[in-house]
Write a protein that holds these residues in place. Sequence first.
Motif, PDB file in Angstrom:
ATOM      1  N   ASP A 105       4.655 -32.646  -3.849  1.00 13.72           N
ATOM      2  CA  ASP A 105       3.867 -31.684  -3.097  1.00 13.72           C
ATOM      3  C   ASP A 105       2.503 -31.516  -3.767  1.00 13.72           C
ATOM      4  N   LYS A 106       1.497 -31.189  -2.944  1.00 11.43           N
ATOM      5  CA  LYS A 106       0.169 -30.980  -3.522  1.00 11.43           C
ATOM      6  C   LYS A 106       0.141 -29.708  -4.362  1.00 11.43           C
ATOM      7  N   PRO A 107      -0.719 -29.618  -5.394  1.00 12.73           N
ATOM      8  CA  PRO A 107      -1.491 -30.709  -5.959  1.00 12.73           C
ATOM      9  C   PRO A 107      -0.598 -31.620  -6.795  1.00 12.73           C
ATOM     10  N   LEU A 108      -0.857 -32.900  -6.751  1.00 11.89           N
ATOM     11  CA  LEU A 108      -0.011 -33.852  -7.457  1.00 11.89           C
ATOM     12  C   LEU A 108       0.017 -33.566  -8.954  1.00 11.89           C
ATOM     13  N   ALA A 109      -1.104 -33.117  -9.503  1.00 13.91           N
ATOM     14  CA  ALA A 109      -1.223 -32.862 -10.940  1.00 13.91           C
ATOM     15  C   ALA A 109      -2.308 -31.822 -11.149  1.00 13.91           C
ATOM     16  N   ALA A 110      -2.560 -31.495 -12.414  1.00 18.49           N
ATOM     17  CA  ALA A 110      -3.644 -30.565 -12.731  1.00 18.49           C
ATOM     18  C   ALA A 110      -4.976 -31.285 -12.846  1.00 18.49           C
ATOM     19  N   THR A 111      -4.936 -32.552 -13.231  1.00 21.16           N
ATOM     20  CA  THR A 111      -6.168 -33.302 -13.461  1.00 21.16           C
ATOM     21  C   THR A 111      -6.090 -34.678 -12.824  1.00 21.16           C
ATOM     22  N   LEU A 128       6.973 -46.513  -5.182  1.00 21.58           N
ATOM     23  CA  LEU A 128       6.130 -45.679  -4.333  1.00 21.58           C
ATOM     24  C   LEU A 128       5.870 -44.342  -5.019  1.00 21.58           C
ATOM     25  N   LEU A 129       4.626 -43.882  -4.938  1.00 22.26           N
ATOM     26  CA  LEU A 129       4.238 -42.552  -5.400  1.00 22.26           C
ATOM     27  C   LEU A 129       3.238 -41.995  -4.400  1.00 22.26           C
ATOM     28  N   SER A 130       3.556 -40.856  -3.807  1.00 15.88           N
ATOM     29  CA  SER A 130       2.705 -40.304  -2.753  1.00 15.88           C
ATOM     30  C   SER A 130       2.582 -38.798  -2.902  1.00 15.88           C
ATOM     31  N   ALA A 131       1.425 -38.275  -2.497  1.00 17.78           N
ATOM     32  CA  ALA A 131       1.200 -36.830  -2.464  1.00 17.78           C
ATOM     33  C   ALA A 131       1.437 -36.317  -1.045  1.00 17.78           C
ATOM     34  N   PHE A 132       2.105 -35.193  -0.929  1.00 13.78           N
ATOM     35  CA  PHE A 132       2.399 -34.591   0.377  1.00 13.78           C
ATOM     36  C   PHE A 132       1.184 -33.782   0.825  1.00 13.78           C
ATOM     37  N   GLN A 133       0.264 -34.455   1.489  1.00 13.01           N
ATOM     38  CA  GLN A 133      -0.914 -33.806   2.053  1.00 13.01           C
ATOM     39  C   GLN A 133      -0.688 -33.652   3.557  1.00 13.01           C
ATOM     40  N   GLY A 332       5.329 -51.281   1.785  1.00 16.09           N
ATOM     41  CA  GLY A 332       3.945 -51.070   2.177  1.00 16.09           C
ATOM     42  C   GLY A 332       3.320 -49.860   1.519  1.00 16.09           C
ATOM     43  N   ARG A 333       2.102 -49.574   1.929  1.00 14.98           N
ATOM     44  CA  ARG A 333       1.307 -48.481   1.374  1.00 14.98           C
ATOM     45  C   ARG A 333       1.810 -47.143   1.916  1.00 14.98           C
ATOM     46  N   PRO A 334       1.951 -46.142   1.059  1.00 13.84           N
ATOM     47  CA  PRO A 334       2.376 -44.829   1.547  1.00 13.84           C
ATOM     48  C   PRO A 334       1.257 -44.154   2.333  1.00 13.84           C
ATOM     49  N   PRO A 335       1.568 -43.116   3.104  1.00 18.49           N
ATOM     50  CA  PRO A 335       0.545 -42.479   3.940  1.00 18.49           C
ATOM     51  C   PRO A 335      -0.547 -41.778   3.149  1.00 18.49           C
ATOM     52  N   VAL A 336      -0.231 -41.313   1.944  1.00 17.40           N
ATOM     53  CA  VAL A 336      -1.227 -40.744   1.031  1.00 17.40           C
ATOM     54  C   VAL A 336      -0.921 -41.321  -0.343  1.00 17.40           C
ATOM     55  N   ALA A 338      -1.405 -41.930  -4.566  1.00 22.26           N
ATOM     56  CA  ALA A 338      -1.675 -41.124  -5.755  1.00 22.26           C
ATOM     57  C   ALA A 338      -3.141 -41.201  -6.154  1.00 22.26           C
ATOM     58  N   ARG A 339      -3.774 -42.327  -5.911  1.00 26.86           N
ATOM     59  CA  ARG A 339      -5.189 -42.445  -6.270  1.00 26.86           C
ATOM     60  C   ARG A 339      -6.081 -41.648  -5.316  1.00 26.86           C
ATOM     61  N   GLU A 340      -5.657 -41.495  -4.068  1.00 19.60           N
ATOM     62  CA  GLU A 340      -6.370 -40.578  -3.175  1.00 19.60           C
ATOM     63  C   GLU A 340      -6.235 -39.145  -3.679  1.00 19.60           C
ATOM     64  N   ALA A 341      -5.043 -38.803  -4.152  1.00 25.42           N
ATOM     65  CA  ALA A 341      -4.837 -37.473  -4.727  1.00 25.42           C
ATOM     66  C   ALA A 341      -5.704 -37.286  -5.971  1.00 25.42           C
ATOM     67  N   ALA A 342      -5.839 -38.324  -6.774  1.00 23.97           N
ATOM     68  CA  ALA A 342      -6.690 -38.248  -7.968  1.00 23.97           C
ATOM     69  C   ALA A 342      -8.148 -38.022  -7.580  1.00 23.97           C
ATOM     70  N   ALA A 343      -8.601 -38.646  -6.508  1.00 18.15           N
ATOM     71  CA  ALA A 343      -9.979 -38.448  -6.057  1.00 18.15           C
ATOM     72  C   ALA A 343     -10.217 -36.988  -5.671  1.00 18.15           C
ATOM     73  N   ALA A 344      -9.256 -36.379  -4.991  1.00 20.59           N
ATOM     74  CA  ALA A 344      -9.391 -34.969  -4.629  1.00 20.59           C
ATOM     75  C   ALA A 344      -9.358 -34.088  -5.873  1.00 20.59           C
ATOM     76  N   LEU A 345      -8.493 -34.407  -6.821  1.00 22.71           N
ATOM     77  CA  LEU A 345      -8.427 -33.637  -8.057  1.00 22.71           C
ATOM     78  C   LEU A 345      -9.722 -33.741  -8.854  1.00 22.71           C
ATOM     79  N   ARG A 346     -10.361 -34.893  -8.796  1.00 23.70           N
ATOM     80  CA  ARG A 346     -11.650 -35.053  -9.481  1.00 23.70           C
ATOM     81  C   ARG A 346     -12.671 -34.064  -8.917  1.00 23.70           C
TER      82      ARG A 346
END
Length: 373
Positions: A105-111, A128-133, A332-336, A338-346
């Motif tokens: 679940d979002k946020p995937l991490a603190a940083t 597979l690793l995905s964030a629930f956005q 295949g690629r998950p719908p969201v 982890a690197r997309e989640a990292a971009a938002a966390l940045r």
Amino acid sequence: MDDVFGTPRPPLRVGLVGYGLAGSVFHAPLIAATDGLVLDTVVTGNAERQRQAAAEHPGVRTVDTPDALFARADELDLIVIASPNRTHVPLARAALEAGLPVVIDKPLAATAAEAQALATLADTRGLLLSAFQNRRWDNDFLTVRKLLADGTLGEVQRFESRFERWRPRPKGGWRESGDPAEIGGILYDLGSHLVDQALALFGPAVTVYAESDVRRRGAEADDDTFIALTHAGGVRSHLWMSATAAQLGPRFRVLGDTAGYVKYGLDPQEAALREGLRPGNGTAWGAEPESAWGRLGAGESPLTGGGEPVATLPGDYPAYYAAIEAALRTGGRPPVTAREAAAALRVLEAAKTSAAEGRTVHLAEDDVLAATR
């Protein structure tokens, strides 16, 4: 679900960590409604929540600790982490090291650095690793995305997005804790959605400016925050998140050089899930009445009759877990990602810095490039 030869395939077995609001209202119902997935085990140390899970999902197992779940790793196909934010990274790492794909679940991490490290671990293990956005499947967001794809607004210049509430008294709990370890506050709670949506629509941000306040008496964490982004493509996004908005603004206002779109109100799916409604039970899932539609036009306010109503596309939270199931089956690629989640966390980290130091933060070029990968 059948394989290519028409032979029924067994459902993928899901372990869910946490049965609070996120676990019981969002994840468990959506997992249960997804063809090809079955909710196998729920982790909660709360006896009342164990009884609730068993009543709402007959046949589900309940265990007290994540360790009891990981001990059965070979019997499971996916772990979903819907526990408090501070537990996301250690639980995800433990699940990946146990050989299990993970949804967090979002946020995937603190940083962003923590998110990137988890992404690297998942890649190394081929998991597979995905964030629930889930807000990418809100009805209004899907409608905005379609308007952009159709070119209806022309070249977009400004994107305004609000997630505002009127909660003048703090509710307490870890989400409103001032302890940095809890990763609480409205920036990480609602801002995770708003930033993710902006980046999904308009690409990486190059500058971030933010204002963040603790306004309610007795509150410990930020409860009223504003973020301004400049995207690499030139679009400016203004994002408001607040628990102290006595008058709620439009959910979206998108301004292009041809027309603008304004939409009030929230997607109905969360309210439906809270009321116990479920996808696939015969209801028109994610649909809203014409009275709630946004308006498209130029030169007038929608509140005085300007523009034309635009039918809102149905919201589709079930699409997230359907895509997870497909990705697990096909690799295949998950719908969201982890690197997309990292971009938002940045961006969220930059917003914290901006608000604390009273300056615009320029994201490093390598950060912008990493966000596009």
